[in-house]
Design an enzyme around this catalytic site. Structure first.
Site, PDB file in Angstrom:
ATOM      1  N   SER A  34      24.417  26.553  -4.013  1.00 43.65           N
ATOM      2  CA  SER A  34      24.609  27.591  -5.037  1.00 43.65           C
ATOM      3  C   SER A  34      25.998  28.199  -4.972  1.00 43.65           C
ATOM      4  O   SER A  34      26.555  28.398  -3.890  1.00 43.65           O
ATOM      5  CB  SER A  34      23.578  28.701  -4.814  1.00 43.65           C
ATOM      6  OG  SER A  34      23.897  29.845  -5.585  1.00 43.65           O
TER       7      SER A  34
ATOM      8  N   TYR B   9      27.958  28.615 -11.146  1.00 42.99           N
ATOM      9  CA  TYR B   9      27.773  29.678 -12.134  1.00 42.99           C
ATOM     10  C   TYR B   9      29.139  29.893 -12.742  1.00 42.99           C
ATOM     11  O   TYR B   9      30.070  30.293 -12.036  1.00 42.99           O
ATOM     12  CB  TYR B   9      27.267  30.966 -11.464  1.00 42.99           C
ATOM     13  CG  TYR B   9      25.776  30.982 -11.292  1.00 42.99           C
ATOM     14  CD1 TYR B   9      24.949  30.657 -12.359  1.00 42.99           C
ATOM     15  CD2 TYR B   9      25.198  31.338 -10.091  1.00 42.99           C
ATOM     16  CE1 TYR B   9      23.574  30.667 -12.215  1.00 42.99           C
ATOM     17  CE2 TYR B   9      23.821  31.350  -9.943  1.00 42.99           C
ATOM     18  CZ  TYR B   9      23.020  31.011 -11.007  1.00 42.99           C
ATOM     19  OH  TYR B   9      21.670  31.018 -10.860  1.00 42.99           O
TER      20      TYR B   9
ATOM     21  N   THR C  78      24.951  25.571 -14.115  1.00 42.67           N
ATOM     22  CA  THR C  78      23.713  26.229 -14.543  1.00 42.67           C
ATOM     23  C   THR C  78      23.984  27.034 -15.813  1.00 42.67           C
ATOM     24  O   THR C  78      24.884  27.878 -15.838  1.00 42.67           O
ATOM     25  CB  THR C  78      23.167  27.146 -13.430  1.00 42.67           C
ATOM     26  OG1 THR C  78      22.866  26.325 -12.302  1.00 42.67           O
ATOM     27  CG2 THR C  78      21.903  27.878 -13.867  1.00 42.67           C
TER      28      THR C  78
ATOM     29  N   LYS D 131      22.253  22.318 -15.755  1.00 41.67           N
ATOM     30  CA  LYS D 131      20.915  22.723 -15.283  1.00 41.67           C
ATOM     31  C   LYS D 131      20.403  23.901 -16.099  1.00 41.67           C
ATOM     32  O   LYS D 131      21.159  24.855 -16.339  1.00 41.67           O
ATOM     33  CB  LYS D 131      21.011  23.117 -13.810  1.00 41.67           C
ATOM     34  CG  LYS D 131      19.760  23.759 -13.203  1.00 41.67           C
ATOM     35  CD  LYS D 131      19.948  23.979 -11.705  1.00 41.67           C
ATOM     36  CE  LYS D 131      18.751  24.617 -11.029  1.00 41.67           C
ATOM     37  NZ  LYS D 131      18.664  26.069 -11.239  1.00 41.67           N
TER      38      LYS D 131
ATOM     39  N   HIS E 289      14.467  27.624 -14.397  1.00 42.46           N
ATOM     40  CA  HIS E 289      14.894  28.501 -13.311  1.00 42.46           C
ATOM     41  C   HIS E 289      13.679  29.062 -12.562  1.00 42.46           C
ATOM     42  O   HIS E 289      13.693  30.192 -12.080  1.00 42.46           O
ATOM     43  CB  HIS E 289      15.746  29.643 -13.887  1.00 42.46           C
ATOM     44  CG  HIS E 289      16.835  30.135 -12.976  1.00 42.46           C
ATOM     45  ND1 HIS E 289      18.157  29.783 -13.124  1.00 42.46           N
ATOM     46  CD2 HIS E 289      16.798  30.964 -11.912  1.00 42.46           C
ATOM     47  CE1 HIS E 289      18.870  30.393 -12.192  1.00 42.46           C
ATOM     48  NE2 HIS E 289      18.074  31.106 -11.442  1.00 42.46           N
TER      49      HIS E 289
HETATM   50  C1  LIG Z   1      15.486  33.022  -4.730  1.00 41.26           C
HETATM   51  C2  LIG Z   1      16.008  32.078  -5.758  1.00 41.26           C
HETATM   52  C3  LIG Z   1      17.379  32.002  -5.963  1.00 41.26           C
HETATM   53  C4  LIG Z   1      17.890  31.117  -6.905  1.00 41.26           C
HETATM   54  N1  LIG Z   1      19.248  30.994  -7.034  1.00 41.26           N
HETATM   55  C5  LIG Z   1      19.751  30.068  -7.875  1.00 41.26           C
HETATM   56  C6  LIG Z   1      21.136  29.847  -7.942  1.00 41.26           C
HETATM   57  O1  LIG Z   1      21.916  30.468  -7.235  1.00 41.26           O
HETATM   58  N2  LIG Z   1      21.586  28.925  -8.814  1.00 41.26           N
HETATM   59  C7  LIG Z   1      20.744  28.195  -9.629  1.00 41.26           C
HETATM   60  O2  LIG Z   1      21.207  27.367 -10.421  1.00 41.26           O
HETATM   61  N3  LIG Z   1      19.421  28.378  -9.560  1.00 41.26           N
HETATM   62  C8  LIG Z   1      18.909  29.278  -8.700  1.00 41.26           C
HETATM   63  N4  LIG Z   1      17.556  29.417  -8.599  1.00 41.26           N
HETATM   64  C9  LIG Z   1      16.672  28.520  -9.375  1.00 41.26           C
HETATM   65  C10 LIG Z   1      16.370  27.237  -8.579  1.00 41.26           C
HETATM   66  O3  LIG Z   1      17.503  26.424  -8.462  1.00 41.26           O
HETATM   67  C11 LIG Z   1      15.268  26.420  -9.250  1.00 41.26           C
HETATM   68  O4  LIG Z   1      15.597  26.191 -10.609  1.00 41.26           O
HETATM   69  C12 LIG Z   1      13.914  27.111  -9.169  1.00 41.26           C
HETATM   70  O5  LIG Z   1      13.717  27.646  -7.879  1.00 41.26           O
HETATM   71  C13 LIG Z   1      12.796  26.144  -9.507  1.00 41.26           C
HETATM   72  O6  LIG Z   1      11.554  26.780  -9.503  1.00 41.26           O
HETATM   73  P1  LIG Z   1      10.513  26.668  -8.273  1.00 41.26           P
HETATM   74  O7  LIG Z   1      11.223  27.139  -7.058  1.00 41.26           O
HETATM   75  O8  LIG Z   1       9.406  27.610  -8.670  1.00 41.26           O
HETATM   76  O9  LIG Z   1      10.086  25.252  -8.200  1.00 41.26           O
HETATM   77  C14 LIG Z   1      17.019  30.300  -7.680  1.00 41.26           C
HETATM   78  C15 LIG Z   1      15.639  30.386  -7.453  1.00 41.26           C
HETATM   79  C16 LIG Z   1      15.130  31.241  -6.501  1.00 41.26           C
HETATM   80  C17 LIG Z   1      13.644  31.248  -6.263  1.00 41.26           C
HETATM   81  O1  LIG Z   2      18.137  34.824  -8.413  1.00 33.01           O
HETATM   82  C1  LIG Z   2      18.355  33.842  -9.106  1.00 33.01           C
HETATM   83  O2  LIG Z   2      17.470  33.258  -9.723  1.00 33.01           O
HETATM   84  C2  LIG Z   2      19.690  33.338  -9.239  1.00 33.01           C
HETATM   85  O3  LIG Z   2      19.844  32.361  -9.891  1.00 33.01           O
HETATM   86  C3  LIG Z   2      20.841  33.972  -8.620  1.00 33.01           C
HETATM   87  C4  LIG Z   2      21.836  34.480  -9.418  1.00 33.01           C
HETATM   88  C5  LIG Z   2      22.935  35.064  -8.831  1.00 33.01           C
HETATM   89  C6  LIG Z   2      23.053  35.138  -7.488  1.00 33.01           C
HETATM   90  C7  LIG Z   2      22.059  34.606  -6.700  1.00 33.01           C
HETATM   91  C8  LIG Z   2      20.955  34.010  -7.259  1.00 33.01           C
END
Ligand SMILES: Cc1cc2nc3c(=O)[nH]c(=O)nc-3n(C[C@H](O)[C@H](O)[C@H](O)COP(=O)(O)O)c2cc1C
Ligand SMILES: O=C(O)C(=O)c1ccccc1
Length: 388
Positions: free
Chosen positions: A129, A151, A177, A261, A285
């Site tokens: 990330s 991002y 993303t 994404k 997401h």
């Molecule tokens: C705590 C958390 C943080 C996340 N941070 C990001 C991120 O920094 N960048 C991103 O593209 N997606 C982020 N996501 C989305 C995940 O990449 C992914 O799309 C999502 O977790 C899929 O759903 P699932 O975990 O329920 O299977 C985050 C998801 C969670 C749960």
């Molecule tokens: O929390 C999230 O889902 C996420 O994508 C995110 C966005 C910015 C910083 C860290 C995580």
């Protein structure tokens, strides 16, 4: 079969010889264990979704509405069960990657370094990330194979700097993303006042970036609360002007494959492919952005259809087991990102917990593919049906 292919052997050998796992195999049991380890704020941050959390529920329901159709006596089935896939001309031992998850320092002190150490032994690439807790160059040292998730900042020079850093540090692909121009409405975080960014969490790539630092009067202070650097990060986090055309400009900065994404519509996927994108990650997401949105799995066939063989389609959102990976692949995903399950492994046992979750998912996928009479990459629409 690749040397990683026998994922299930280790799991069974351990059970046979009495080396019982300290972590459960079911996602819900591991989630509950993680809930007992983490403070309410970090646990709510990971588990929570947008609004009434109907999108996250829909992701799970969508998997429950599909059923696999094994063809046990398929000719050649005795050689089935290989998990290898080719993505962008590279061979991978399995179709599994870790989804990009930001702010991991709230889950485990070793954050992304533990993720890399857990993923390496099972041959799973890490999608890092932009909001990681460790600068990408340090993760690059620890991870055998990694992709970089961008991002897209409001400042294009910072976007360029991130992409050039990731390319120089050895990422194999860039994943932009597009569903997070801002964070969604997240009642759990708001109720607890849990806003980790205000305390500089998840800012390692920003605070270490020369372009980002050049915009500040003072050097960023790690862990600083409400500092100049924090406010600059909040302003720079995401471009509101992200467009298909803007994304295509990334080509000037890198020769790596570019994926987008967060796509859940065929028309948008087709536009992106027309603009030259190499891959689409079908994802909502994990339901964290919009409440009552379409389940990612329900959007997958539409996107696969719109893209055809012009680009690679990956999937995430709601995958909880190896059998779920098989369903997503049968519906046309060429690879799958696992999200929350390994985060809970990380919370409970660090790198070993990540490895446990990935190994178990791959072992189940391998057994499932073998019983389906296919290699994972051969699964297709004939292998699934809607439950009546
Ligand atoms: C705590 C958390 C943080 C996340 N941070 C990001 C991120 O920094 N960048 C991103 O593209 N997606 C982020 N996501 C989305 C995940 O990449 C992914 O799309 C999502 O977790 C899929 O759903 P699932 O975990 O329920 O299977 C985050 C998801 C969670 C749960
Ligand atoms: O929390 C999230 O889902 C996420 O994508 C995110 C966005 C910015 C910083 C860290 C995580």
């Amino acid at each position: 079969m690749s040397h990683f292919a026998q994922y299930q052997d280790g799991v069974y050998a351990d059970a046979t010889e009495g080396r019982l796992p300290s972590l459960p195999y079911h996602h819900e049991q591991l989630r509950d264990m993680a809930a007992g380890r983490l403070e309410p704020g970090p646990f709510g941050y990971v588990e929570g979704s947008a609004g009434r959390e109907r999108t996250a529920d829909a992701n799970a329901d969508a998997f429950a509405r599909y059923a696999l159709r094994p063809r046990s006596l398929r000719p050649g089935a005795e050689h089935s069960g290989d998990l290898g896939v080719t993505l962008f001309g590279r061979r991978y031992p399995s179709p599994l990657l870790t989804a990009p998850i930001g702010v991991l320092e709230q889950v485990h002190e070793e954050s992304e370094l533990a993720v890399a150490r857990g993923a390496n032994p099972v041959g799973v690439p890490v999608v890092l990330s932009t909001a990681s807790s460790t600068p990408m160059e340090e993760v690059a040292e620890a991870a055998d194979e990694w992709w970089y998730q961008l991002y897209w900042p409001s400042d294009d020079e910072l976007a360029e700097s991130f992409v050039r850093r990731a390319t120089a540090a050895g990422a194999s692909a860039i994943v932009v993303t597009c569903d997070t121009k801002r964070l969604g409405w997240r009642p759990r975080d708001l109720s607890l006042g849990h806003l980790p960014f205000l305390r500089s969490q998840g800012t390692a790539n920003y605070f270490s970036d020369p372009e980002f630092r050049s915009r500040l009067k003072a050097d960023p202070e790690p862990g600083g609360v409400f500092t100049e650097a924090v406010f600059h990060f909040l302003g720079a986090f995401a471009s509101k002007a992200l467009s298909t055309e803007n994304i295509a400009r990334i080509r000037q900065w890198t020769d790596l494959p570019v994926l987008v994404k967060g796509v859940v519509r065929g028309d948008e996927a087709a536009d992106l492919v027309d603009a030259g994108v190499d891959g689409i990650v079908v994802s909502n997401h994990g339901g964290r952005q919009i409440d009552n949105a379409v389940a990612a799995l329900d959007a997958l066939p539409e996107v696969v259809d719109a893209v055809g063989d012009r680009a690679t389609v990956l999937f995430d959102s709601g995958v909880r087991s190896g059998a779920d990976v098989a369903v997503a692949m049968a519906l046309g995903a060429q690879a799958v990102l696992l999200g929350r399950p390994w985060v809970y492994g990380l919370a409970v046992e660090g790198a070993a917990g990540v490895e446990h979750v990935l190994r178990a998912t791959l072992a189940e996928l391998q057994i499932t593919a073998e019983l389906m009479g296919k290699d994972a990459a051969e699964l297709d629409a004939s292998d699934v049906t809607r439950r009546p």
